[in-house]
Every structure is written in C-alpha cells, then in structure tokens.
Design a protein around this motif. Structure first.
Motif, PDB file in Angstrom:
ATOM      1  N   GLY A  49       0.831  -1.196   0.000  1.00  0.00           N
ATOM      2  CA  GLY A  49       0.000   0.000   0.000  1.00  0.00           C
ATOM      3  C   GLY A  49       0.858   1.235   0.000  1.00  0.00           C
ATOM      4  N   GLY A  50       0.194   2.360   0.187  1.00  0.00           N
ATOM      5  CA  GLY A  50       0.926   3.613   0.169  1.00  0.00           C
ATOM      6  C   GLY A  50       0.252   4.667   1.011  1.00  0.00           C
ATOM      7  N   GLN A  51       0.948   5.751   1.164  1.00  0.00           N
ATOM      8  CA  GLN A  51       0.414   6.899   1.876  1.00  0.00           C
ATOM      9  C   GLN A  51       0.599   8.139   1.020  1.00  0.00           C
ATOM     10  OE1 GLN A  51       2.189   7.194   5.760  1.00  0.00           O
ATOM     11  NE2 GLN A  51       1.248   5.311   6.467  1.00  0.00           N
ATOM     12  N   ILE A  52      -0.446   8.949   1.012  1.00  0.00           N
ATOM     13  CA  ILE A  52      -0.357  10.250   0.358  1.00  0.00           C
ATOM     14  C   ILE A  52       0.003  11.237   1.463  1.00  0.00           C
ATOM     15  CG2 ILE A  52      -1.571  12.032  -0.937  1.00  0.00           C
ATOM     16  CD1 ILE A  52      -3.436   9.726  -1.935  1.00  0.00           C
ATOM     17  N   VAL A  53       1.202  11.737   1.399  1.00  0.00           N
ATOM     18  CA  VAL A  53       1.711  12.648   2.427  1.00  0.00           C
ATOM     19  C   VAL A  53       1.993  13.994   1.762  1.00  0.00           C
ATOM     20  CG1 VAL A  53       2.552  10.926   4.075  1.00  0.00           C
ATOM     21  CG2 VAL A  53       3.971  11.541   2.130  1.00  0.00           C
ATOM     22  N   TYR A  54       0.930  14.676   1.462  1.00  0.00           N
ATOM     23  CA  TYR A  54       1.010  15.915   0.680  1.00  0.00           C
ATOM     24  C   TYR A  54       1.599  17.067   1.481  1.00  0.00           C
ATOM     25  CZ  TYR A  54      -0.346  18.848  -3.242  1.00  0.00           C
ATOM     26  OH  TYR A  54      -0.336  19.686  -4.334  1.00  0.00           O
ATOM     27  N   SER A  55       1.220  17.194   2.725  1.00  0.00           N
ATOM     28  CA  SER A  55       1.717  18.297   3.547  1.00  0.00           C
ATOM     29  C   SER A  55       2.972  17.885   4.312  1.00  0.00           C
ATOM     30  CB  SER A  55       0.637  18.735   4.539  1.00  0.00           C
ATOM     31  OG  SER A  55       0.453  17.724   5.518  1.00  0.00           O
ATOM     32  N   ASN A  56       3.721  18.893   4.739  1.00  0.00           N
ATOM     33  CA  ASN A  56       4.881  18.607   5.584  1.00  0.00           C
ATOM     34  C   ASN A  56       4.450  17.949   6.886  1.00  0.00           C
ATOM     35  OD1 ASN A  56       6.601  19.633   3.690  1.00  0.00           O
ATOM     36  ND2 ASN A  56       7.091  21.500   4.809  1.00  0.00           N
ATOM     37  N   HIS A  57       3.313  18.368   7.405  1.00  0.00           N
ATOM     38  CA  HIS A  57       2.792  17.774   8.634  1.00  0.00           C
ATOM     39  C   HIS A  57       2.571  16.262   8.447  1.00  0.00           C
ATOM     40  CE1 HIS A  57       0.717  17.395  12.430  1.00  0.00           C
ATOM     41  NE2 HIS A  57      -0.306  16.841  11.800  1.00  0.00           N
ATOM     42  N   ALA A  58       1.981  15.876   7.327  1.00  0.00           N
ATOM     43  CA  ALA A  58       1.752  14.449   7.056  1.00  0.00           C
ATOM     44  C   ALA A  58       3.072  13.697   6.923  1.00  0.00           C
ATOM     45  CB  ALA A  58       0.908  14.281   5.794  1.00  0.00           C
ATOM     46  N   GLY A  74      13.645  21.552   2.541  1.00  0.00           N
ATOM     47  CA  GLY A  74      12.338  21.666   1.903  1.00  0.00           C
ATOM     48  C   GLY A  74      11.754  20.305   1.569  1.00  0.00           C
ATOM     49  N   ALA A  75      10.463  20.317   1.259  1.00  0.00           N
ATOM     50  CA  ALA A  75       9.751  19.077   0.949  1.00  0.00           C
ATOM     51  C   ALA A  75      10.225  18.457  -0.360  1.00  0.00           C
ATOM     52  CB  ALA A  75       8.250  19.333   0.889  1.00  0.00           C
ATOM     53  N   VAL A  76      10.692  19.285  -1.266  1.00  0.00           N
ATOM     54  CA  VAL A  76      11.147  18.811  -2.568  1.00  0.00           C
ATOM     55  C   VAL A  76      12.674  18.816  -2.550  1.00  0.00           C
ATOM     56  CG1 VAL A  76      11.023  19.171  -5.063  1.00  0.00           C
ATOM     57  CG2 VAL A  76       9.053  19.747  -3.620  1.00  0.00           C
ATOM     58  N   SER A  77      13.212  17.719  -2.020  1.00  0.00           N
ATOM     59  CA  SER A  77      14.663  17.615  -1.881  1.00  0.00           C
ATOM     60  C   SER A  77      15.084  16.153  -1.773  1.00  0.00           C
ATOM     61  CB  SER A  77      15.134  18.361  -0.623  1.00  0.00           C
ATOM     62  OG  SER A  77      14.656  17.712   0.543  1.00  0.00           O
ATOM     63  N   ARG A  78      16.343  15.949  -2.050  1.00  0.00           N
ATOM     64  CA  ARG A  78      16.939  14.619  -1.928  1.00  0.00           C
ATOM     65  C   ARG A  78      16.768  14.087  -0.506  1.00  0.00           C
ATOM     66  NH1 ARG A  78      21.588  12.180  -0.185  1.00  0.00           N
ATOM     67  NH2 ARG A  78      22.394  10.523  -1.519  1.00  0.00           N
ATOM     68  N   GLU A  79      17.074  14.915   0.465  1.00  0.00           N
ATOM     69  CA  GLU A  79      17.030  14.506   1.861  1.00  0.00           C
ATOM     70  C   GLU A  79      15.618  14.086   2.282  1.00  0.00           C
ATOM     71  OE1 GLU A  79      20.566  16.910   1.031  1.00  0.00           O
ATOM     72  OE2 GLU A  79      18.450  17.251   0.625  1.00  0.00           O
ATOM     73  N   THR A  80      14.626  14.852   1.829  1.00  0.00           N
ATOM     74  CA  THR A  80      13.246  14.550   2.208  1.00  0.00           C
ATOM     75  C   THR A  80      12.764  13.253   1.584  1.00  0.00           C
ATOM     76  OG1 THR A  80      12.688  16.848   2.649  1.00  0.00           O
ATOM     77  CG2 THR A  80      10.858  15.380   2.099  1.00  0.00           C
ATOM     78  N   VAL A  81      13.016  13.043   0.290  1.00  0.00           N
ATOM     79  CA  VAL A  81      12.511  11.806  -0.324  1.00  0.00           C
ATOM     80  C   VAL A  81      13.222  10.572   0.215  1.00  0.00           C
ATOM     81  CG1 VAL A  81      11.548  12.870  -2.411  1.00  0.00           C
ATOM     82  CG2 VAL A  81      13.919  12.038  -2.442  1.00  0.00           C
ATOM     83  N   PHE A 104       9.354   3.413  -1.768  1.00  0.00           N
ATOM     84  CA  PHE A 104       9.548   4.360  -2.870  1.00  0.00           C
ATOM     85  C   PHE A 104       8.785   5.635  -2.555  1.00  0.00           C
ATOM     86  CE2 PHE A 104       9.293   6.345  -6.968  1.00  0.00           C
ATOM     87  CZ  PHE A 104      10.522   6.042  -7.532  1.00  0.00           C
ATOM     88  N   SER A 105       9.424   6.771  -2.794  1.00  0.00           N
ATOM     89  CA  SER A 105       8.784   8.048  -2.491  1.00  0.00           C
ATOM     90  C   SER A 105       8.926   9.039  -3.638  1.00  0.00           C
ATOM     91  CB  SER A 105       9.385   8.653  -1.225  1.00  0.00           C
ATOM     92  OG  SER A 105      10.753   8.955  -1.421  1.00  0.00           O
ATOM     93  N   ILE A 106       7.970   9.973  -3.672  1.00  0.00           N
ATOM     94  CA  ILE A 106       7.943  11.032  -4.691  1.00  0.00           C
ATOM     95  C   ILE A 106       7.518  12.335  -4.016  1.00  0.00           C
ATOM     96  CG2 ILE A 106       6.909  11.871  -6.836  1.00  0.00           C
ATOM     97  CD1 ILE A 106       6.160   9.018  -7.519  1.00  0.00           C
ATOM     98  N   SER A 107       8.231  13.417  -4.317  1.00  0.00           N
ATOM     99  CA  SER A 107       7.847  14.750  -3.870  1.00  0.00           C
ATOM    100  C   SER A 107       8.288  15.747  -4.936  1.00  0.00           C
ATOM    101  CB  SER A 107       8.504  15.086  -2.526  1.00  0.00           C
ATOM    102  OG  SER A 107       8.004  16.296  -2.003  1.00  0.00           O
ATOM    103  N   GLY A 108       7.397  16.647  -5.290  1.00  0.00           N
ATOM    104  CA  GLY A 108       7.748  17.593  -6.341  1.00  0.00           C
ATOM    105  C   GLY A 108       6.819  18.785  -6.403  1.00  0.00           C
ATOM    106  N   ILE A 109       7.039  19.579  -7.425  1.00  0.00           N
ATOM    107  CA  ILE A 109       6.243  20.783  -7.658  1.00  0.00           C
ATOM    108  C   ILE A 109       5.528  20.605  -8.996  1.00  0.00           C
ATOM    109  CG2 ILE A 109       6.271  23.296  -7.875  1.00  0.00           C
ATOM    110  CD1 ILE A 109       9.110  23.106  -6.455  1.00  0.00           C
ATOM    111  N   ALA A 110       4.244  20.258  -8.921  1.00  0.00           N
ATOM    112  CA  ALA A 110       3.474  19.979 -10.136  1.00  0.00           C
ATOM    113  C   ALA A 110       2.888  21.243 -10.766  1.00  0.00           C
ATOM    114  CB  ALA A 110       2.358  18.976  -9.829  1.00  0.00           C
TER     115      ALA A 110
END
Length: 167
Positions: A49-58, A74-81, A104-110
């Motif tokens: 399964g997976g989690q949608i962690v859209y906010s920094n709080h999540a 920041g949320a969109v960074s190597r360290e965060t993912v 596996f994780s994904i974070s970006g600016i759509a």
C-alpha cells in the motif's frame, strides 16, 4: 499504455521472484503511482500500500520525516525523499520483515504555481529504499499539472523496474 503495463509486469515478477513487497509514499503525485500499481490484477500479492503525504505535517506524522530536514532542505529535496522512502518501509514493517520491503517516495512541484528559481515547476525528487541501498533521483518535467504528475508516476515505474532487480 503498453509500456506502462510492461513495466508493471516486470516490477510484479521481480518483487515476487525476490519475495519482496512494495510500499509507496507520494506527495505531488497524490496517489497516482499507487493507482497505476494496483491497475495490474494480483498486485495485492506484493504491494503493501501507500500513503499520500502531501503536507509537511503528514510527512512528519506518518513517515517520521524530521522537521529539521523539511526546514533545512524543503519538501522537494533529496534529503526529504530519502527520509520518506525509509519512513514508508518502517510504516509497513511488523508483520512483514523490514528487509523485505522496498520503499519508494515522490515529492515535487506539479504547478502551475509554487516554483522558485532553484526549484522550478516540474522539479520532482524520487527515492528508493531497500535493505541494501538507498538512492535518490531528481527530474525536471514539463507540461501541465496533470502531465507532470503522470510523467513522474511513469518515471517512478521505470526506476522501480530497474532498482528492484538489485534489491
């Protein structure tokens, strides 16, 4: 669509052959990767399964991403993912051995807003975490919000098909 199905079948066979399980943490794709994975019948055999962690709080609450990482990089960074990918493995560990989980994780600016000169719209970071290694990848996608999300999800499948063979 055929390339997508081929990637999904490759991922499925690699996970099953290696007795591994997949877990995903998604931010900018909003669950699209999990949706694509579950389009293949039988995915419950290897997709936890997976989690949608859209906010920094999540990200902090569900994946234990340290606030220091989010504040510094920041949320969109190597360290965060990387923290997200490991965090999703831990979130699903227990009945499944942590060593058997591929995170596996994904974070970006759509977009269309939210970009900066350093991180323009279309910047997407992805990471994989296994018991053997962790890797992060940076991409720059073009197009509309939906196009960026779809390109990111397809790129994730491509990475997974290559990386799981090494897990």
């Amino acid at each position: 669509m055929d390339a997508e199905k081929k990637l999904l079948k490759t991922i499925a066979s690699q996970l099953k052959a290696n007795n591994l399980f997949l877990a995903t943490a998604e931010s900018c794709t909003g669950g699209l990767l999990g949706h694509l994975i579950t389009n293949l019948p039988g995915s419950s055999d290897y997709y936890l399964g997976g989690q949608i962690v859209y906010s920094n709080h999540a990200k902090q609450l569900w994946l234990d991403v340290p606030i220091e990482i989010l504040d510094t990089f920041g949320a969109v960074s190597r360290e965060t993912v990387l923290a997200m990918a490991y965090g999703i493995r831990r979130a699903f560990a227990g009945k499944v051995d942590l060593k058997k989980i591929v995170g596996f994780s994904i974070s970006g600016i759509a977009g269309p807003a939210g970009g900066t000169p350093a991180k323009p719209v279309g910047t997407v970071w992805m990471a994989i975490s296994t018991h053997i290694h962790e890797r992060a990848y940076r991409f720059q996608f073009d197009g509309s919000r939906d196009e960026i999300k779809f390109q990111a999800a397809l790129q994730a499948l491509s990475i997974l098909s290559k990386e799981i063979a090494e897990a």
